[in-house]
Design a protein around this motif. Structure first.
Motif, PDB file in Angstrom:
ATOM      1  N   THR A 162      -1.271   5.296  -7.397  1.00  0.00           N
ATOM      2  CA  THR A 162      -0.570   4.156  -6.809  1.00  0.00           C
ATOM      3  C   THR A 162      -1.030   2.841  -7.426  1.00  0.00           C
ATOM      4  OG1 THR A 162      -0.572   5.417  -4.779  1.00  0.00           O
ATOM      5  CG2 THR A 162       0.095   3.129  -4.633  1.00  0.00           C
ATOM      6  N   PHE A 163      -2.351   2.687  -7.567  1.00  0.00           N
ATOM      7  CA  PHE A 163      -2.890   1.422  -8.054  1.00  0.00           C
ATOM      8  C   PHE A 163      -3.350   1.578  -9.492  1.00  0.00           C
ATOM      9  CE2 PHE A 163      -3.545   1.411  -3.484  1.00  0.00           C
ATOM     10  CZ  PHE A 163      -2.888   0.246  -3.161  1.00  0.00           C
ATOM     11  N   ARG A 180      -7.661  -2.601 -10.243  1.00  0.00           N
ATOM     12  CA  ARG A 180      -7.482  -2.911  -8.821  1.00  0.00           C
ATOM     13  C   ARG A 180      -8.687  -3.629  -8.238  1.00  0.00           C
ATOM     14  NH1 ARG A 180      -7.549   2.528  -9.539  1.00  0.00           N
ATOM     15  NH2 ARG A 180      -9.300   3.722  -8.727  1.00  0.00           N
ATOM     16  N   THR A 206       0.791  -1.225   0.000  1.00  0.00           N
ATOM     17  CA  THR A 206       0.000   0.000   0.000  1.00  0.00           C
ATOM     18  C   THR A 206       0.827   1.280   0.000  1.00  0.00           C
ATOM     19  OG1 THR A 206      -0.174  -0.196   2.385  1.00  0.00           O
ATOM     20  CG2 THR A 206      -2.033  -0.976   1.094  1.00  0.00           C
ATOM     21  N   THR A 222      -2.396  -5.335  -8.554  1.00  0.00           N
ATOM     22  CA  THR A 222      -2.931  -3.969  -8.481  1.00  0.00           C
ATOM     23  C   THR A 222      -1.887  -2.865  -8.538  1.00  0.00           C
ATOM     24  OG1 THR A 222      -2.901  -4.011  -6.086  1.00  0.00           O
ATOM     25  CG2 THR A 222      -4.911  -4.728  -7.152  1.00  0.00           C
ATOM     26  N   ARG A 223      -0.632  -3.128  -8.260  1.00  0.00           N
ATOM     27  CA  ARG A 223       0.324  -2.015  -8.223  1.00  0.00           C
ATOM     28  C   ARG A 223       0.808  -1.650  -9.623  1.00  0.00           C
ATOM     29  NH1 ARG A 223       2.003   0.259  -3.330  1.00  0.00           N
ATOM     30  NH2 ARG A 223       3.036   1.627  -4.801  1.00  0.00           N
ATOM     31  N   ARG A 224       1.230  -0.398  -9.787  1.00  0.00           N
ATOM     32  CA  ARG A 224       1.717   0.051 -11.090  1.00  0.00           C
ATOM     33  C   ARG A 224       3.228   0.157 -11.133  1.00  0.00           C
ATOM     34  NH1 ARG A 224      -0.692   5.361 -12.774  1.00  0.00           N
ATOM     35  NH2 ARG A 224      -1.147   4.520 -14.818  1.00  0.00           N
TER      36      ARG A 224
END
Lengths: 169, 116
Positions: free
Chosen positions: A89-90, A94, A26, B29-31
């Motif tokens: 960030t995502f 997602r 995160t 999900t992360r870039r």
């Protein structure tokens, strides 16, 4: 020597590992993620010690927390993170990703609930003191071929990393 | 309460599953490519935890069933997995540096040259 307060330390290190893992996925800044991952790896080394695997715990600390994570931090310093700090960030998938992971988690839960009688219960025996010696005799005896294959894999990885990262060969 | 205070192999397996799911969520999900690689490390660590937990379990099985104090095969496998993780991290970060040199970004959504 009998283990002292095993449930308390198990839940403590498990909580550290899960919180560290959540921080890894995160945080916006990759350096923070790397530090959280180091905390997770050290807590996992403690769990290995609770499982009477001191050699694997040492390898975990020296190789993972000391070697691979330093490599990660070097690469984070090499690539510029200013631009990615400003971006989202995502990514756009997602929601689908979290749903897919939740489905996988439901699969795990159903397997563990249904296979509770198949999966090992009860207290496993305590390990011996000379764990490293036994691991070594297995590694250089029965698993000799796998050991050589692993060394060959490392050689190929070194060559591949140099070929990838070097500007002109 | 009794099951909470009695740490069995299943507890370690559930912890490994939780870490595995965190890694899967990170990969999906992360870039940032660096964090995707870190999530892969999380997945490999979850597998290692399962292997060592099963190795510990096998040491409590009688030797005539293949267990006993010499049954450390899971730990051998976890060491091999750690070797594999090191090789994967080196090659993956090398690819990342080559990619950053060409495109000046670490965003995984822009790695689409081979996309159909």
């Amino acid at each position: 020597m009998a283990p002292v307060a095993t449930p308390f330390f198990f839940y403590l290190f498990a909580a550290i590992m899960v919180i560290g893992g959540v921080m890894v996925i995160t945080r916006k800044n990759p350096v923070h993620s790397a530090l959280a991952l180091i905390v997770t790896l050290l807590a996992q080394a403690s769990i290995y010690l609770m499982l009477y695997a001191p050699f694997v715990a040492g390898v975990q600390i020296i190789l993972y927390a000391g070697g691979i994570m330093v490599l990660f931090l070097f690469v984070i310093m090499l690539v510029s993170i200013e631009r990615s700090m400003k971006e989202q960030t995502f990514n756009s998938q997602r929601v689908v990703g979290v749903i897919a992971a939740a489905a996988l988690g439901a699969l795990f839960i159903s397997v563990y609930v249904h296979g509770k009688n198949i999966f090992p219960e009860g207290v496993p025996a305590m390990g011996e003191g000379d764990n490293t010696q036994k691991v070594a005799s297995l590694l250089y005896g029965q698993y000799m071929f796998s050991f050589e294959i692993a060394s060959l894999l490392l050689l190929v990885a070194i060559i591949g990393a140099v070929v990838m990262a070097k500007k002109r060969i | 309460m009794q099951t909470m205070l009695h740490i069995t192999t299943l507890h370690y397996l559930v912890l490994g599953a939780a870490l595995f799911l965190l890694g899967v969520i990170g990969v999906l999900t992360r870039r940032n490519v660096v964090i995707v690689l870190m999530s892969i490390e999380l997945i490999l660590n979850a597998v290692n935890l399962n292997l060592v937990a099963f190795s510990h379990y096998w040491q409590g099985i009688p030797a005539r069933f293949g267990g006993g104090p010499l049954a450390l095969h899971g730990q051998i496998f976890s060491i091999l997995v750690i070797t594999d993780a090191a090789a994967e991290a080196a090659v993956g970060l090398g690819i990342l540096i080559a990619f950053f040199r060409n495109k000046e970004t670490v965003n995984i959504d822009e790695v689409n040259l081979l996309k159909w």
